[in-house]
Write an enzyme that holds these catalytic residues in place. Structure first.
Site, mmCIF file in Angstrom:
data_model
loop_
_atom_site.group_PDB
_atom_site.id
_atom_site.type_symbol
_atom_site.label_atom_id
_atom_site.label_comp_id
_atom_site.label_asym_id
_atom_site.label_seq_id
_atom_site.Cartn_x
_atom_site.Cartn_y
_atom_site.Cartn_z
ATOM 1 N N VAL A 6 -22.117 -5.809 1.058
ATOM 2 C CA VAL A 6 -23.347 -6.416 0.528
ATOM 3 C C VAL A 6 -23.641 -7.726 1.254
ATOM 4 O O VAL A 6 -24.787 -8.004 1.636
ATOM 5 C CB VAL A 6 -23.238 -6.652 -1.002
ATOM 6 C CG1 VAL A 6 -24.494 -7.316 -1.532
ATOM 7 C CG2 VAL A 6 -22.983 -5.344 -1.727
ATOM 8 N N GLU A 35 -29.396 -11.425 -10.994
ATOM 9 C CA GLU A 35 -30.133 -10.169 -11.147
ATOM 10 C C GLU A 35 -29.344 -8.971 -10.605
ATOM 11 O O GLU A 35 -29.374 -7.871 -11.169
ATOM 12 C CB GLU A 35 -31.488 -10.280 -10.419
ATOM 13 C CG GLU A 35 -32.369 -9.057 -10.528
ATOM 14 C CD GLU A 35 -32.733 -8.697 -11.960
ATOM 15 O OE1 GLU A 35 -33.482 -9.445 -12.588
ATOM 16 O OE2 GLU A 35 -32.259 -7.654 -12.460
ATOM 17 N N GLY A 46 -19.972 4.307 -0.335
ATOM 18 C CA GLY A 46 -19.966 2.851 -0.525
ATOM 19 C C GLY A 46 -20.377 2.381 -1.906
ATOM 20 O O GLY A 46 -20.694 1.212 -2.103
ATOM 21 N N GLU A 77 -16.071 0.616 -6.435
ATOM 22 C CA GLU A 77 -15.409 -0.688 -6.323
ATOM 23 C C GLU A 77 -14.212 -0.554 -5.377
ATOM 24 O O GLU A 77 -13.720 0.561 -5.144
ATOM 25 C CB GLU A 77 -14.889 -1.121 -7.695
ATOM 26 C CG GLU A 77 -15.976 -1.349 -8.724
ATOM 27 C CD GLU A 77 -16.950 -2.422 -8.292
ATOM 28 O OE1 GLU A 77 -16.550 -3.573 -8.110
ATOM 29 O OE2 GLU A 77 -18.137 -2.093 -8.121
ATOM 30 N N LYS A 94 -21.088 -4.727 -17.265
ATOM 31 C CA LYS A 94 -22.558 -4.758 -17.183
ATOM 32 C C LYS A 94 -23.181 -4.741 -18.580
ATOM 33 O O LYS A 94 -24.162 -5.435 -18.841
ATOM 34 C CB LYS A 94 -23.038 -3.583 -16.334
ATOM 35 C CG LYS A 94 -22.636 -3.745 -14.854
ATOM 36 C CD LYS A 94 -22.816 -2.470 -14.065
ATOM 37 C CE LYS A 94 -22.447 -2.657 -12.602
ATOM 38 N NZ LYS A 94 -22.352 -1.388 -11.861
HETATM 39 N N1 HSE Z 1 -19.132 0.246 -8.361
HETATM 40 C C1 HSE Z 1 -20.440 -0.032 -8.858
HETATM 41 C C2 HSE Z 1 -21.099 1.286 -9.201
HETATM 42 C C3 HSE Z 1 -21.247 -0.759 -7.817
HETATM 43 O O1 HSE Z 1 -20.551 2.344 -8.861
HETATM 44 O O2 HSE Z 1 -22.126 1.281 -9.833
HETATM 45 C C4 HSE Z 1 -22.469 -1.419 -8.365
HETATM 46 O O3 HSE Z 1 -22.166 -2.413 -9.313
#
Ligand code: HSE
Length: 432
Positions: A13, A128, A186, A189, A204
């Site tokens: 990122v 965000e 990609g 995590e 989240k």
């Molecule tokens: N590992 C997270 C996912 C990346 O798969 O959504 C985005 O936060």
């Protein structure tokens, strides 16, 4: 005035953000109303080959080069992980920098202290990208939806697990193969355990629920169950029953308390969340004034995350150019009780492997009936003649979680039950 930016981290990122800031400067300058310059990027090794061209002197390996640079006004933290990121953000705010981060773990665990620090130093802390990557959801919850009394959030917020369940359901792919694909694409995590176990989704949900319900929610408040118990049969049987299986993150306010849970759920096929596939995310928010609204898009990946990160940078830089102070962040203490999971009332799906002989159904029905659990449907599947066993798929009417857990234990002790193979909660959407 030229705005100088510091960037911490040049992984997938970080590199995408660096590319936009280094290559898209003129366009950004027009949007901001002044020039921006990516002045320093903190990396682990300055010699590595990268996907962007950094001008000489931009790559640094010591955090203090960013922290103590008086020209840098905005720092973007994209290191990931809890530490040292949380400590660095705190120090940056104290040093008078505005901070943009995509770090869900840091915001979920340390959001209240860091927001307090941002308030006291009159700096902005923007995040965000921490939920749903480029899907706008933090900003709508912090601003556009404020007039509403939010009743619920139901969301698919982990791209890796949604990719896995989609591939298992549609292409009959094995769990491990689907995970490998998600890693290659990609989304996952660094340690995909956090995705699979629902931890990433719980971070989240803690962030979303804090904003939506104006209360302090920490990751430990969120009940979580991952997707590793799901097997091919669950997808097959649930499809026949008219459901998709999704890892849902749910926050629901009822009778003055807040239910917070992340677990696989059977979602009716005619509900829009059932058709959110692959690495896409979707967040449904229900408020008293606007009803249900859905935010949908690519919820993981470098470019989608960069979109939200740079959006936050633009907003802060515009304020700096116009000399407008950030709005103080909301101060959230625990204002709503968290409901215990044992009190959840839901419909349930069970898959049991049982002896295929007379009286089996009666003994299972008795265990459930004795605990006040009413059966909605029973289907016998996949009878195996040599072993005289079969799969039984049972769905229930709304029942209490504690009674269900007790029934699972008792059914598992019955001679005729070889295994309680799985239990999945069924999510219902009441008509409005
Ligand atoms: N590992 C997270 C996912 C990346 O798969 O959504 C985005 O936060």
């Amino acid at each position: 005035m030229e705005i100088n930016i510091g960037l911490l981290g040049a992984g997938v990122v970080g590199s995408a953000v660096a590319s936009v800031l280094l290559e898209g400067k003129e366009d950004l300058g027009r949007k901001i109303g002044g020039a921006v310059r990516l002045k320093k990027i903190l990396v682990r090794e300055s010699e590595r080959q990268r996907s962007f061209q950094a001008p000489p002197g931009v790559l640094v390996t010591d955090f203090r080069e960013v922290l103590n640079d008086p020209d840098i006004q905005i720092v973007v933290e994209l290191m990931g992980g809890e530490e040292p990121a949380a400590r660095y953000i705190e120090r940056l705010l104290v040093a008078g920098k505005h901070v943009v981060t995509a770090n869900k773990e840091v915001i979920a665990k340390h959001g209240p202290e860091l927001s307090a620090r941002a308030r006291s130093t009159e700096r902005q802390l923007s995040f965000e990208a921490s939920v749903g990557a480029g899907i706008p959801i933090i900003s709508p919850l912090s601003r556009d939806l404020l007039a509403n009394d939010i009743r619920s959030i139901r969301a698919i917020v982990n791209g890796t697990t949604n990719y896995i369940v989609t591939r298992m359901a549609m292409d009959h792919m094995a769990f491990d193969d689907a995970l490998l694909e998600a890693q290659h694409l990609g989304f996952a995590e660094a340690d995909p355990t956090n995705d699979i176990a629902g931890t990433d989704a719980a971070y989240k949900l803690a962030i979303l629920a804090s904003l939506a319900f104006h209360t302090k929610v920490v990751p430990e408040d969120v009940f979580r169950e991952g997707i590793s118990s799901l097997e091919a049969q669950d997808f097959r049987y649930s499809q026949e029953l008219g459901f998709a299986i999704k890892l849902l993150a749910i926050a629901h306010k009822e009778n003055g308390s807040l239910q917070l849970r992340v677990h696989p759920a059977l979602v009716p096929q005619d509900h829009i969340l059932a058709s959110i596939d692959g690495a896409f995310n979707a967040i449904e928010v229900e408020g008293d004034l606007m009803g249900r609204v859905l935010f949908h898009g690519m919820g993981a990946g470098s470019e989608s995350t960069a979109s939200a990160v740079i959006g936050d940078v633009i907003e802060i830089a515009r304020r700096l150019n116009l000399d407008i102070k950030p709005l103080p962040m909301e101060e959230n203490s625990r204002s709503i009780a968290i409901a215990p999971m044992s009190e959840l009332v839901s419909r349930y799906y069970f898959r049991l492997n049982v002896a295929d002989r007379a009286g089996v159904l009666a003994s299972i029905a008795k265990v459930l009936g004795d605990r006040g659990i009413s059966i909605a449907s029973v289907i016998q599947k996949d009878a195996d003649l040599p072993t005289q066993t079969a799969d039984l798929v049972v769905t229930t009417h709304p029942s209490r979680e504690d009674a269900v857990q007790e029934s699972i234990r008792c059914m598992g002790e019955l001679d005729v039950v070889r295994k309680v193979s799985n239990m999945v909660r069924i999510e219902d959407w009441p008509s409005r």
